[in-house]
Write an enzyme that holds these catalytic residues in place. Sequence first.
Site, PDB file in Angstrom:
ATOM      1  N   CYS A 108       0.829  -1.202   0.000  1.00 25.57           N
ATOM      2  CA  CYS A 108       0.000   0.000   0.000  1.00 25.57           C
ATOM      3  C   CYS A 108       0.872   1.264   0.000  1.00 25.57           C
ATOM      4  CB  CYS A 108      -1.003  -0.035   1.147  1.00 25.57           C
ATOM      5  SG  CYS A 108      -2.399   1.019   0.831  1.00 25.57           S
ATOM      6  N   HIS A 130      -3.523  -4.902   0.313  1.00 24.98           N
ATOM      7  CA  HIS A 130      -2.834  -5.469   1.485  1.00 24.98           C
ATOM      8  C   HIS A 130      -2.876  -6.996   1.425  1.00 24.98           C
ATOM      9  CE1 HIS A 130      -2.252  -1.779   3.850  1.00 24.98           C
ATOM     10  NE2 HIS A 130      -3.348  -1.369   3.250  1.00 24.98           N
ATOM     11  N   GLU A 168      -1.203  -9.095   2.989  1.00 28.63           N
ATOM     12  CA  GLU A 168      -1.009  -9.712   4.313  1.00 28.63           C
ATOM     13  C   GLU A 168      -2.333 -10.120   4.960  1.00 28.63           C
ATOM     14  OE1 GLU A 168      -0.489  -6.530   3.568  1.00 28.63           O
ATOM     15  OE2 GLU A 168      -1.105  -5.175   5.179  1.00 28.63           O
TER      16      GLU A 168
HETATM   17  N1  GLN Z   1      -1.861   6.634   2.995  1.00 23.93           N
HETATM   18  C1  GLN Z   1      -2.031   5.933   1.775  1.00 23.93           C
HETATM   19  C2  GLN Z   1      -3.418   6.143   1.183  1.00 23.93           C
HETATM   20  O1  GLN Z   1      -4.334   6.530   1.861  1.00 23.93           O
HETATM   21  C3  GLN Z   1      -1.736   4.467   1.954  1.00 23.93           C
HETATM   22  C4  GLN Z   1      -2.720   3.779   2.834  1.00 23.93           C
HETATM   23  C5  GLN Z   1      -2.198   2.477   3.383  1.00 23.93           C
HETATM   24  O2  GLN Z   1      -0.999   2.198   3.361  1.00 23.93           O
HETATM   25  N2  GLN Z   1      -3.086   1.662   3.886  1.00 23.93           N
HETATM   26  O3  GLN Z   1      -3.612   5.919   0.012  1.00 23.93           O
END
Ligand code: GLN
Length: 557
Positions: free
Chosen positions: A386, A515, A517
Amino acid sequence: MPKFIFVVGGVMSGVGKGAAVASIGCILQSYGYRVTAVKIDPYVNVDAGTMNPIEHGEVFVTDDGDETDQDIGNYERFLNENIYSVNYMTTGRVYQTVIERERNLEYGGRCVEVVPHVPEEVIRRIKEAQRQAKADFTIVEVGGTVGEYQNVLFLEAARMIHLESPKDVMFVLVSYLPIPKNTGEMKTKPTQYAVRTVNSAGIQPDFILARAECPLDGPRRRKLSVFCNVSEDNVISAPDVDSIYKVPIHFEDEGFGRKILKKFGMHPKRRNLANWRRFTESIDQSSKPVRIAMVGKYFATGEFTLSDSYLSVIEAIKHSAWAQGRKPVIEWLNAEEFETDPKYAQKLADYDGLIIPGGFGGRGIEGKMRAIRYVRENGIPYLGLCYGMQLATVEFARNVLGLKDANTEEVYKKSPHLIIHTMPEQERLIKEKRYGGSMRLGAYPCVLASGTKSRRAYGLAEISERHRHRYEFNNAYRQDLLKAGLVISGTSPDGRLVEIIEIKDHPFFVGTQFHPELKSRPLAPHPLFMAFIKAAVKVGSSRKNHHRSNKENRSTK
Ligand code: GLN
Protein backbone atom coordinates in the site's frame (compact mmCIF):
# COMPACT_ATOMS: atom_id res chain seq x y z
CA MET A 1 -29.93 -25.75 17.67
CA PRO A 2 -26.96 -23.43 17.17
CA LYS A 3 -24.72 -23.01 20.18
CA PHE A 4 -23.22 -19.80 21.54
CA ILE A 5 -20.03 -19.57 23.56
CA PHE A 6 -19.29 -16.25 25.25
CA VAL A 7 -15.69 -15.57 26.13
CA VAL A 8 -15.09 -12.86 28.71
CA GLY A 9 -11.86 -11.64 30.28
CA GLY A 10 -11.04 -11.36 33.96
CA VAL A 11 -8.33 -9.51 35.92
CA MET A 12 -6.67 -7.65 33.05
CA SER A 13 -6.62 -7.15 29.32
CA GLY A 14 -4.11 -8.62 26.91
CA VAL A 15 -4.13 -12.14 28.34
CA GLY A 16 -5.09 -13.81 25.09
CA LYS A 17 -8.86 -13.79 24.86
CA GLY A 18 -8.64 -13.45 21.08
CA ALA A 19 -6.24 -16.39 20.82
CA ALA A 20 -8.54 -18.43 23.09
CA VAL A 21 -11.58 -17.69 20.90
CA ALA A 22 -9.68 -18.49 17.69
CA SER A 23 -8.24 -21.69 19.19
CA ILE A 24 -11.55 -22.97 20.57
CA GLY A 25 -12.95 -22.31 17.08
CA CYS A 26 -10.08 -24.16 15.42
CA ILE A 27 -10.70 -27.25 17.57
CA LEU A 28 -14.48 -27.33 17.20
CA GLN A 29 -14.00 -26.94 13.45
CA SER A 30 -11.57 -29.86 13.46
CA TYR A 31 -14.39 -31.95 15.01
CA GLY A 32 -16.41 -31.36 11.85
CA TYR A 33 -18.60 -28.46 12.99
CA ARG A 34 -19.22 -25.10 11.34
CA VAL A 35 -17.80 -22.32 13.49
CA THR A 36 -17.87 -18.56 13.38
CA ALA A 37 -16.54 -15.93 15.78
CA VAL A 38 -17.86 -12.51 16.73
CA LYS A 39 -15.84 -9.67 18.22
CA ILE A 40 -17.39 -7.01 20.43
CA ASP A 41 -15.27 -3.90 20.97
CA PRO A 42 -16.50 -1.67 23.78
CA TYR A 43 -15.27 1.57 22.11
CA VAL A 44 -17.66 4.31 21.05
CA ASN A 45 -15.79 4.47 17.71
CA VAL A 46 -18.03 3.03 15.01
CA ASP A 47 -15.11 1.04 13.62
CA ALA A 48 -11.38 0.60 14.19
CA GLY A 49 -10.54 2.71 11.13
CA THR A 50 -10.41 5.98 13.03
CA MET A 51 -8.06 4.73 15.75
CA ASN A 52 -4.32 5.22 15.74
CA PRO A 53 -2.62 1.83 15.30
CA ILE A 54 -0.32 2.61 18.24
CA GLU A 55 -3.38 2.81 20.46
CA HIS A 56 -5.48 0.03 19.10
CA GLY A 57 -3.21 -2.13 16.93
CA GLU A 58 -3.70 -2.96 13.30
CA VAL A 59 -6.93 -2.20 11.48
CA PHE A 60 -8.02 -5.49 9.93
CA VAL A 61 -10.05 -5.04 6.73
CA THR A 62 -12.61 -7.68 5.80
CA ASP A 63 -13.52 -8.78 2.28
CA ASP A 64 -16.75 -6.78 2.52
CA GLY A 65 -14.83 -3.65 3.42
CA ASP A 66 -15.20 -3.25 7.19
CA GLU A 67 -12.38 -1.77 9.26
CA THR A 68 -12.22 -4.08 12.23
CA ASP A 69 -10.12 -5.22 15.13
CA GLN A 70 -7.00 -7.36 14.74
CA ASP A 71 -8.75 -10.25 16.50
CA ILE A 72 -10.91 -10.70 13.40
CA GLY A 73 -7.59 -11.39 11.63
CA ASN A 74 -6.80 -14.09 14.17
CA TYR A 75 -10.20 -15.69 13.66
CA GLU A 76 -9.60 -15.78 9.89
CA ARG A 77 -6.12 -17.24 10.32
CA PHE A 78 -7.20 -19.95 12.77
CA LEU A 79 -10.44 -20.86 11.02
CA ASN A 80 -8.99 -20.47 7.52
CA GLU A 81 -12.22 -18.75 6.53
CA ASN A 82 -13.36 -15.22 5.75
CA ILE A 83 -15.09 -13.35 8.54
CA TYR A 84 -17.46 -10.57 7.53
CA SER A 85 -18.56 -7.20 8.84
CA VAL A 86 -21.62 -8.66 10.56
CA ASN A 87 -19.23 -10.41 12.97
CA TYR A 88 -17.83 -7.16 14.32
CA MET A 89 -19.52 -4.62 16.56
CA THR A 90 -18.60 -1.68 18.73
CA THR A 91 -20.65 0.30 21.24
CA GLY A 92 -20.78 3.12 18.67
CA ARG A 93 -22.13 0.83 15.99
CA VAL A 94 -24.80 -0.68 18.22
CA TYR A 95 -26.05 2.71 19.46
CA GLN A 96 -25.98 4.08 15.93
CA THR A 97 -28.39 1.36 14.79
CA VAL A 98 -30.70 1.80 17.77
CA ILE A 99 -30.85 5.57 17.20
CA GLU A 100 -31.43 5.15 13.45
CA ARG A 101 -34.27 2.73 14.12
CA GLU A 102 -35.79 5.14 16.62
CA ARG A 103 -35.63 7.94 14.02
CA ASN A 104 -37.38 5.65 11.53
CA LEU A 105 -40.18 4.99 14.03
CA GLU A 106 -39.27 1.34 14.10
CA TYR A 107 -39.94 1.10 17.84
CA GLY A 108 -43.60 1.95 17.17
CA GLY A 109 -43.80 4.91 19.52
CA ARG A 110 -42.42 3.09 22.55
CA CYS A 111 -39.91 4.66 24.93
CA VAL A 112 -36.49 3.47 23.68
CA GLU A 113 -34.27 2.52 26.62
CA VAL A 114 -30.69 1.47 27.15
CA VAL A 115 -32.04 -1.78 28.61
CA PRO A 116 -33.47 -3.79 26.90
CA HIS A 117 -33.11 -2.12 23.50
CA VAL A 118 -29.34 -1.90 23.38
CA PRO A 119 -28.69 -5.54 24.45
CA GLU A 120 -31.46 -6.62 22.08
CA GLU A 121 -29.59 -5.03 19.20
CA VAL A 122 -26.41 -6.82 20.35
CA ILE A 123 -28.31 -10.12 20.35
CA ARG A 124 -29.77 -9.42 16.91
CA ARG A 125 -26.27 -8.90 15.55
CA ILE A 126 -24.87 -12.06 17.16
CA LYS A 127 -27.73 -14.13 15.76
CA GLU A 128 -27.35 -12.58 12.33
CA ALA A 129 -23.66 -13.53 12.29
CA GLN A 130 -24.62 -17.09 13.26
CA ARG A 131 -27.29 -17.19 10.55
CA GLN A 132 -25.05 -15.86 7.77
CA ALA A 133 -22.26 -18.32 8.60
CA LYS A 134 -24.77 -21.16 9.19
CA ALA A 135 -22.63 -21.84 12.23
CA ASP A 136 -23.13 -24.71 14.65
CA PHE A 137 -20.97 -22.77 17.11
CA THR A 138 -20.79 -18.99 17.39
CA ILE A 139 -18.01 -17.88 19.69
CA VAL A 140 -18.44 -14.34 20.97
CA GLU A 141 -15.50 -12.40 22.36
CA VAL A 142 -16.62 -9.67 24.73
CA GLY A 143 -13.86 -7.07 24.63
CA GLY A 144 -12.50 -5.46 27.78
CA THR A 145 -12.40 -6.94 31.28
CA VAL A 146 -15.31 -7.87 33.56
CA GLY A 147 -16.06 -5.13 36.05
CA GLU A 148 -15.60 -2.38 33.51
CA TYR A 149 -18.49 0.01 32.99
CA GLN A 150 -17.97 -0.22 29.22
CA ASN A 151 -18.97 -3.81 28.59
CA VAL A 152 -21.89 -4.14 31.01
CA LEU A 153 -24.49 -4.01 28.23
CA PHE A 154 -22.71 -6.75 26.30
CA LEU A 155 -22.68 -8.99 29.38
CA GLU A 156 -26.36 -8.16 29.76
CA ALA A 157 -26.92 -9.39 26.18
CA ALA A 158 -25.04 -12.60 26.97
CA ARG A 159 -27.15 -13.14 30.07
CA MET A 160 -30.34 -12.58 28.08
CA ILE A 161 -29.37 -15.11 25.37
CA HIS A 162 -28.59 -17.60 28.12
CA LEU A 163 -31.95 -16.98 29.80
CA GLU A 164 -33.70 -17.62 26.52
CA SER A 165 -32.01 -20.96 25.91
CA PRO A 166 -29.74 -22.08 28.77
CA LYS A 167 -28.82 -25.39 27.13
CA ASP A 168 -27.35 -23.70 24.09
CA VAL A 169 -25.22 -21.03 25.76
CA MET A 170 -21.95 -21.34 27.60
CA PHE A 171 -19.51 -18.97 29.28
CA VAL A 172 -15.73 -19.12 29.38
CA LEU A 173 -13.80 -16.78 31.64
CA VAL A 174 -10.24 -16.18 30.49
CA SER A 175 -8.45 -15.05 33.59
CA TYR A 176 -4.92 -14.27 34.65
CA LEU A 177 -3.05 -15.77 37.60
CA PRO A 178 -0.11 -13.61 38.57
CA ILE A 179 3.03 -14.99 40.22
CA PRO A 180 4.38 -12.10 42.30
CA LYS A 181 8.18 -12.13 42.51
CA ASN A 182 8.35 -11.75 46.29
CA THR A 183 6.32 -14.91 46.99
CA GLY A 184 6.96 -16.83 43.78
CA GLU A 185 3.51 -18.32 44.25
CA MET A 186 0.66 -18.35 41.75
CA LYS A 187 -2.25 -16.30 43.05
CA THR A 188 -5.91 -17.19 42.48
CA LYS A 189 -7.55 -14.32 44.36
CA PRO A 190 -7.86 -11.88 41.42
CA THR A 191 -9.66 -14.63 39.48
CA GLN A 192 -11.99 -15.29 42.40
CA TYR A 193 -12.93 -11.59 42.36
CA ALA A 194 -13.40 -11.66 38.59
CA VAL A 195 -15.83 -14.57 38.94
CA ARG A 196 -17.76 -12.71 41.62
CA THR A 197 -17.97 -9.73 39.33
CA VAL A 198 -19.42 -11.73 36.42
CA ASN A 199 -21.74 -13.44 38.90
CA SER A 200 -23.13 -10.04 39.81
CA ALA A 201 -23.96 -9.59 36.12
CA GLY A 202 -26.01 -12.78 36.35
CA ILE A 203 -23.40 -14.96 34.64
CA GLN A 204 -21.74 -18.10 35.98
CA PRO A 205 -18.68 -19.25 33.98
CA ASP A 206 -18.82 -22.88 32.82
CA PHE A 207 -15.08 -22.90 32.23
CA ILE A 208 -12.17 -20.96 33.61
CA LEU A 209 -9.19 -20.67 31.37
CA ALA A 210 -6.30 -20.09 33.75
CA ARG A 211 -3.74 -18.01 31.88
CA ALA A 212 -0.39 -17.84 33.62
CA GLU A 213 3.32 -18.03 33.04
CA CYS A 214 3.29 -21.71 33.98
CA PRO A 215 0.81 -24.58 34.28
CA LEU A 216 -1.75 -24.71 37.05
CA ASP A 217 -0.98 -27.14 39.90
CA GLY A 218 -3.43 -29.35 41.80
CA PRO A 219 -4.01 -27.19 44.91
CA ARG A 220 -4.72 -24.09 42.85
CA ARG A 221 -7.02 -25.94 40.51
CA ARG A 222 -9.02 -27.12 43.55
CA LYS A 223 -9.08 -23.64 45.01
CA LEU A 224 -10.38 -22.12 41.79
CA SER A 225 -12.96 -24.87 41.52
CA VAL A 226 -14.32 -24.41 45.04
CA PHE A 227 -14.25 -20.62 45.19
CA CYS A 228 -15.40 -20.01 41.64
CA ASN A 229 -18.08 -22.69 41.54
CA VAL A 230 -16.65 -24.46 38.48
CA SER A 231 -15.88 -28.20 38.45
CA GLU A 232 -12.17 -29.02 38.66
CA ASP A 233 -12.37 -30.65 35.28
CA ASN A 234 -13.51 -27.39 33.76
CA VAL A 235 -10.63 -25.33 35.07
CA ILE A 236 -8.29 -25.38 32.09
CA SER A 237 -4.62 -24.66 32.57
CA ALA A 238 -3.33 -22.31 29.87
CA PRO A 239 0.36 -21.51 30.39
CA ASP A 240 2.32 -19.24 28.06
CA VAL A 241 3.41 -20.88 24.81
CA ASP A 242 6.13 -19.72 22.42
CA SER A 243 3.73 -19.35 19.48
CA ILE A 244 0.02 -18.55 19.59
CA TYR A 245 -0.48 -21.14 16.86
CA LYS A 246 0.30 -23.84 19.45
CA VAL A 247 -2.67 -22.88 21.62
CA PRO A 248 -5.16 -25.18 19.79
CA ILE A 249 -2.77 -28.10 20.21
CA HIS A 250 -2.43 -27.34 23.89
CA PHE A 251 -6.22 -27.06 24.32
CA GLU A 252 -6.69 -30.33 22.49
CA ASP A 253 -4.16 -32.04 24.76
CA GLU A 254 -6.08 -30.67 27.76
CA GLY A 255 -9.30 -32.11 26.29
CA PHE A 256 -10.87 -28.65 26.26
CA GLY A 257 -12.79 -29.12 23.00
CA ARG A 258 -14.30 -32.42 24.08
CA LYS A 259 -15.28 -30.96 27.44
CA ILE A 260 -17.11 -28.15 25.65
CA LEU A 261 -18.97 -30.65 23.48
CA LYS A 262 -19.81 -32.77 26.51
CA LYS A 263 -21.35 -29.77 28.24
CA PHE A 264 -23.61 -29.32 25.24
CA GLY A 265 -24.30 -33.08 25.11
CA MET A 266 -22.51 -33.40 21.76
CA HIS A 267 -19.72 -35.54 20.29
CA PRO A 268 -16.96 -34.92 17.75
CA LYS A 269 -18.16 -35.86 14.23
CA ARG A 270 -14.53 -36.50 13.35
CA ARG A 271 -11.12 -35.57 14.74
CA ASN A 272 -8.81 -33.88 12.37
CA LEU A 273 -6.20 -31.53 13.76
CA ALA A 274 -3.46 -33.24 11.73
CA ASN A 275 -2.86 -30.36 9.30
CA TRP A 276 -2.64 -27.89 12.12
CA ARG A 277 -0.27 -30.16 14.04
CA ARG A 278 1.95 -30.49 10.98
CA PHE A 279 1.94 -26.72 10.62
CA THR A 280 3.00 -26.16 14.25
CA GLU A 281 5.73 -28.77 13.85
CA SER A 282 7.07 -26.78 10.90
CA ILE A 283 7.53 -23.83 13.30
CA ASP A 284 9.93 -25.85 15.46
CA GLN A 285 11.68 -27.43 12.51
CA SER A 286 12.54 -24.08 10.90
CA SER A 287 15.96 -23.23 12.21
CA LYS A 288 17.89 -21.42 9.48
CA PRO A 289 17.02 -17.74 9.66
CA VAL A 290 15.66 -15.46 6.97
CA ARG A 291 16.24 -11.88 8.04
CA ILE A 292 13.59 -9.34 7.12
CA ALA A 293 13.75 -5.63 7.89
CA MET A 294 10.56 -3.63 8.32
CA VAL A 295 10.61 0.12 8.11
CA GLY A 296 7.62 1.85 9.64
CA LYS A 297 6.65 4.54 12.07
CA TYR A 298 3.99 3.02 14.30
CA PHE A 299 6.45 1.48 16.73
CA ALA A 300 7.42 3.91 19.36
CA THR A 301 5.30 4.56 22.43
CA GLY A 302 7.81 5.46 25.10
CA GLU A 303 9.85 2.40 25.90
CA PHE A 304 7.66 0.02 23.96
CA THR A 305 7.68 -1.05 20.38
CA LEU A 306 4.27 -2.22 19.36
CA SER A 307 4.43 -4.88 16.75
CA ASP A 308 0.62 -5.08 16.99
CA SER A 309 0.41 -2.18 14.54
CA TYR A 310 1.62 -4.48 11.78
CA LEU A 311 0.30 -7.79 13.09
CA SER A 312 -0.93 -9.31 9.82
CA VAL A 313 2.28 -8.38 8.01
CA ILE A 314 4.33 -10.14 10.68
CA GLU A 315 2.10 -13.19 10.58
CA ALA A 316 2.24 -13.31 6.76
CA ILE A 317 6.05 -13.26 6.88
CA LYS A 318 6.03 -16.07 9.43
CA HIS A 319 3.61 -18.26 7.44
CA SER A 320 5.75 -18.05 4.31
CA ALA A 321 9.06 -18.45 6.12
CA TRP A 322 7.92 -21.56 8.01
CA ALA A 323 6.44 -23.02 4.83
CA GLN A 324 9.96 -22.82 3.39
CA GLY A 325 11.67 -24.21 6.48
CA ARG A 326 13.05 -20.84 7.54
CA LYS A 327 12.99 -19.16 10.89
CA PRO A 328 11.65 -15.63 10.42
CA VAL A 329 13.81 -12.97 12.04
CA ILE A 330 11.97 -9.67 11.74
CA GLU A 331 13.63 -6.48 12.81
CA TRP A 332 12.18 -2.99 13.06
CA LEU A 333 13.95 -0.03 11.65
CA ASN A 334 12.51 3.37 12.42
CA ALA A 335 11.85 5.42 9.26
CA GLU A 336 12.99 8.61 10.93
CA GLU A 337 16.49 7.22 11.60
CA PHE A 338 17.01 6.99 7.83
CA GLU A 339 16.32 10.73 7.61
CA THR A 340 18.72 11.88 10.31
CA ASP A 341 21.62 9.69 9.22
CA PRO A 342 22.14 9.20 5.46
CA LYS A 343 24.46 6.23 6.11
CA TYR A 344 21.76 4.43 8.10
CA ALA A 345 20.44 2.80 4.90
CA GLN A 346 23.59 0.68 4.74
CA LYS A 347 22.21 -1.28 7.68
CA LEU A 348 19.89 -2.89 5.13
CA ALA A 349 22.82 -4.83 3.74
CA ASP A 350 22.50 -7.06 6.84
CA TYR A 351 19.03 -8.23 5.78
CA ASP A 352 17.70 -10.64 3.19
CA GLY A 353 14.69 -8.51 2.38
CA LEU A 354 12.81 -5.31 3.17
CA ILE A 355 9.10 -4.70 3.71
CA ILE A 356 7.51 -1.29 3.92
CA PRO A 357 3.97 -1.75 5.18
CA GLY A 358 0.93 0.52 4.99
CA GLY A 359 0.98 3.96 6.51
CA PHE A 360 -0.46 7.43 6.51
CA GLY A 361 0.82 11.01 6.55
CA GLY A 362 4.18 12.64 6.04
CA ARG A 363 6.22 11.60 9.08
CA GLY A 364 9.06 9.30 8.08
CA ILE A 365 8.33 9.12 4.35
CA GLU A 366 11.67 10.55 3.23
CA GLY A 367 13.37 7.90 5.37
CA LYS A 368 11.24 5.17 3.85
CA MET A 369 12.23 6.33 0.37
CA ARG A 370 15.92 6.25 1.32
CA ALA A 371 15.43 2.65 2.40
CA ILE A 372 13.60 1.81 -0.84
CA ARG A 373 16.32 3.41 -2.94
CA TYR A 374 18.98 1.39 -1.17
CA VAL A 375 17.30 -1.98 -1.76
CA ARG A 376 16.38 -1.05 -5.33
CA GLU A 377 19.97 -0.17 -6.14
CA ASN A 378 21.50 -3.08 -4.24
CA GLY A 379 19.32 -5.95 -5.40
CA ILE A 380 17.80 -6.68 -1.98
CA PRO A 381 14.27 -8.13 -2.28
CA TYR A 382 11.52 -5.60 -1.57
CA LEU A 383 7.83 -5.92 -0.87
CA GLY A 384 5.88 -2.67 -0.58
CA LEU A 385 2.38 -2.84 0.87
CA CYS A 386 0.00 0.00 0.00
CA TYR A 387 1.98 3.07 1.19
CA GLY A 388 5.07 0.95 0.50
CA MET A 389 3.95 0.66 -3.14
CA GLN A 390 3.07 4.34 -3.45
CA LEU A 391 6.41 5.47 -2.01
CA ALA A 392 8.32 3.00 -4.20
CA THR A 393 6.65 4.62 -7.22
CA VAL A 394 7.53 8.13 -6.02
CA GLU A 395 11.12 7.06 -5.32
CA PHE A 396 11.37 5.58 -8.82
CA ALA A 397 9.97 8.77 -10.36
CA ARG A 398 12.47 10.88 -8.42
CA ASN A 399 15.63 8.87 -8.87
CA VAL A 400 15.14 6.92 -12.11
CA LEU A 401 12.84 9.18 -14.11
CA GLY A 402 14.62 12.25 -12.70
CA LEU A 403 11.56 14.10 -11.41
CA LYS A 404 13.35 15.36 -8.32
CA ASP A 405 10.34 16.91 -6.60
CA ALA A 406 7.93 14.07 -7.28
CA ASN A 407 5.65 13.33 -4.34
CA THR A 408 2.33 11.98 -3.16
CA GLU A 409 -0.59 14.37 -2.82
CA GLU A 410 -1.14 13.09 0.71
CA VAL A 411 2.09 14.75 1.82
CA TYR A 412 2.82 17.69 -0.47
CA LYS A 413 -0.07 18.92 -2.57
CA LYS A 414 1.99 21.63 -4.24
CA SER A 415 4.49 19.26 -5.84
CA PRO A 416 4.59 19.76 -9.62
CA HIS A 417 4.72 15.97 -10.01
CA LEU A 418 2.02 14.25 -8.03
CA ILE A 419 2.91 10.67 -8.90
CA ILE A 420 0.38 9.45 -6.36
CA HIS A 421 -2.78 11.51 -6.25
CA THR A 422 -6.20 11.55 -4.63
CA MET A 423 -8.67 9.04 -6.03
CA PRO A 424 -11.40 11.11 -7.73
CA GLU A 425 -14.19 9.72 -5.55
CA GLN A 426 -12.16 10.66 -2.46
CA GLU A 427 -11.82 14.39 -3.27
CA ARG A 428 -15.26 15.33 -2.01
CA LEU A 429 -15.03 13.11 1.09
CA ILE A 430 -11.75 14.73 2.12
CA LYS A 431 -13.16 18.25 1.55
CA GLU A 432 -16.19 17.45 3.68
CA LYS A 433 -13.97 15.86 6.33
CA ARG A 434 -15.86 12.59 6.01
CA TYR A 435 -13.00 10.38 7.04
CA GLY A 436 -14.67 7.48 8.87
CA GLY A 437 -15.23 4.34 6.79
CA SER A 438 -14.78 6.29 3.57
CA MET A 439 -11.55 4.97 2.02
CA ARG A 440 -11.50 2.52 -0.87
CA LEU A 441 -12.16 -0.49 1.31
CA GLY A 442 -12.45 -4.24 0.95
CA ALA A 443 -11.89 -6.74 -1.82
CA TYR A 444 -11.51 -5.72 -5.46
CA PRO A 445 -10.54 -7.83 -8.47
CA CYS A 446 -7.15 -7.34 -10.10
CA VAL A 447 -5.88 -8.76 -13.40
CA LEU A 448 -2.24 -9.77 -13.67
CA ALA A 449 -0.02 -9.14 -16.69
CA SER A 450 1.66 -12.21 -18.11
CA GLY A 451 5.43 -12.55 -17.89
CA THR A 452 5.58 -10.67 -14.58
CA LYS A 453 6.82 -11.82 -11.17
CA SER A 454 3.39 -11.26 -9.67
CA ARG A 455 1.68 -13.43 -12.26
CA ARG A 456 4.24 -16.16 -11.69
CA ALA A 457 3.84 -15.92 -7.91
CA TYR A 458 0.04 -16.26 -8.00
CA GLY A 459 -0.10 -18.63 -10.96
CA LEU A 460 -3.44 -16.97 -11.80
CA ALA A 461 -4.62 -14.36 -14.29
CA GLU A 462 -7.14 -12.74 -11.96
CA ILE A 463 -7.06 -12.33 -8.20
CA SER A 464 -9.03 -10.57 -5.48
CA GLU A 465 -7.32 -8.58 -2.75
CA ARG A 466 -8.31 -6.20 0.05
CA HIS A 467 -7.76 -2.45 -0.02
CA ARG A 468 -7.67 0.47 2.36
CA HIS A 469 -6.50 3.73 0.81
CA ARG A 470 -7.44 7.20 -0.43
CA TYR A 471 -4.67 7.82 -2.92
CA GLU A 472 -3.61 6.01 -6.08
CA PHE A 473 -1.10 5.84 -8.93
CA ASN A 474 -1.48 8.88 -11.22
CA ASN A 475 -2.04 7.67 -14.78
CA ALA A 476 -0.66 10.92 -16.22
CA TYR A 477 2.81 9.50 -15.44
CA ARG A 478 2.09 5.95 -16.54
CA GLN A 479 3.81 6.05 -19.93
CA ASP A 480 6.91 7.87 -18.66
CA LEU A 481 7.31 5.48 -15.75
CA LEU A 482 6.89 2.46 -18.04
CA LYS A 483 9.50 3.84 -20.42
CA ALA A 484 11.89 4.29 -17.51
CA GLY A 485 11.56 0.58 -16.64
CA LEU A 486 8.71 0.37 -14.16
CA VAL A 487 6.45 -2.64 -14.76
CA ILE A 488 2.73 -2.52 -14.10
CA SER A 489 1.90 -6.11 -13.32
CA GLY A 490 -1.60 -5.75 -11.90
CA THR A 491 -4.52 -3.44 -12.68
CA SER A 492 -8.25 -3.23 -12.09
CA PRO A 493 -10.08 -5.28 -14.78
CA ASP A 494 -10.77 -2.08 -16.81
CA GLY A 495 -7.04 -1.32 -16.74
CA ARG A 496 -7.57 2.06 -15.10
CA LEU A 497 -6.28 1.53 -11.55
CA VAL A 498 -2.70 0.44 -11.06
CA GLU A 499 -2.71 -2.23 -8.36
CA ILE A 500 0.79 -3.75 -8.57
CA ILE A 501 4.14 -2.38 -9.69
CA GLU A 502 7.44 -4.19 -10.21
CA ILE A 503 10.93 -3.47 -11.47
CA LYS A 504 12.70 -5.50 -14.11
CA ASP A 505 16.26 -6.75 -13.56
CA HIS A 506 15.89 -6.95 -9.82
CA PRO A 507 15.70 -10.20 -7.81
CA PHE A 508 12.33 -9.13 -6.38
CA PHE A 509 10.88 -5.64 -6.23
CA VAL A 510 7.09 -5.64 -5.97
CA GLY A 511 4.67 -3.07 -4.59
CA THR A 512 0.95 -3.67 -4.13
CA GLN A 513 -1.77 -1.06 -3.73
CA PHE A 514 -3.70 -3.66 -1.75
CA HIS A 515 -2.83 -5.47 1.49
CA PRO A 516 -1.93 -9.09 0.67
CA GLU A 517 -1.01 -9.71 4.31
CA LEU A 518 -4.70 -9.71 5.23
CA LYS A 519 -5.27 -12.91 3.32
CA SER A 520 -2.27 -14.95 4.44
CA ARG A 521 -3.23 -17.96 6.53
CA PRO A 522 -1.04 -20.50 8.35
CA LEU A 523 -2.39 -23.32 6.20
CA ALA A 524 -2.41 -21.15 3.05
CA PRO A 525 0.50 -18.69 3.06
CA HIS A 526 0.09 -15.78 0.65
CA PRO A 527 1.67 -16.31 -2.81
CA LEU A 528 3.36 -12.89 -2.91
CA PHE A 529 4.88 -13.36 0.53
CA MET A 530 5.98 -16.85 -0.54
CA ALA A 531 7.72 -15.42 -3.61
CA PHE A 532 9.27 -12.60 -1.56
CA ILE A 533 10.66 -14.99 1.07
CA LYS A 534 11.92 -17.32 -1.63
CA ALA A 535 13.81 -14.45 -3.25
CA ALA A 536 15.11 -13.28 0.13
CA VAL A 537 16.44 -16.75 0.94
CA LYS A 538 18.11 -16.99 -2.46
CA VAL A 539 19.66 -13.53 -2.40
CA GLY A 540 20.68 -13.97 1.25
CA SER A 541 22.48 -17.25 0.64
CA SER A 542 24.22 -16.11 -2.53
CA ARG A 543 25.43 -13.05 -0.65
CA LYS A 544 26.72 -15.25 2.16
CA ASN A 545 28.54 -17.47 -0.33
CA HIS A 546 29.98 -14.36 -1.87
CA HIS A 547 31.22 -13.15 1.55
CA ARG A 548 32.59 -16.60 2.31
CA SER A 549 34.49 -16.86 -0.94
CA ASN A 550 35.85 -13.35 -0.41
CA LYS A 551 37.05 -14.41 3.02
CA GLU A 552 38.56 -17.61 1.65
CA ASN A 553 40.31 -15.60 -1.05
CA ARG A 554 41.69 -13.33 1.59
CA SER A 555 42.89 -16.19 3.79
CA THR A 556 44.69 -17.92 0.91
CA LYS A 557 46.53 -14.77 0.01
N1 GLN B 1 -1.86 6.63 3.00
C1 GLN B 1 -2.03 5.93 1.78
C2 GLN B 1 -3.42 6.14 1.18
O1 GLN B 1 -4.33 6.53 1.86
C3 GLN B 1 -1.74 4.47 1.95
C4 GLN B 1 -2.72 3.78 2.83
C5 GLN B 1 -2.20 2.48 3.38
O2 GLN B 1 -1.00 2.20 3.36
N2 GLN B 1 -3.09 1.66 3.89
O3 GLN B 1 -3.61 5.92 0.01
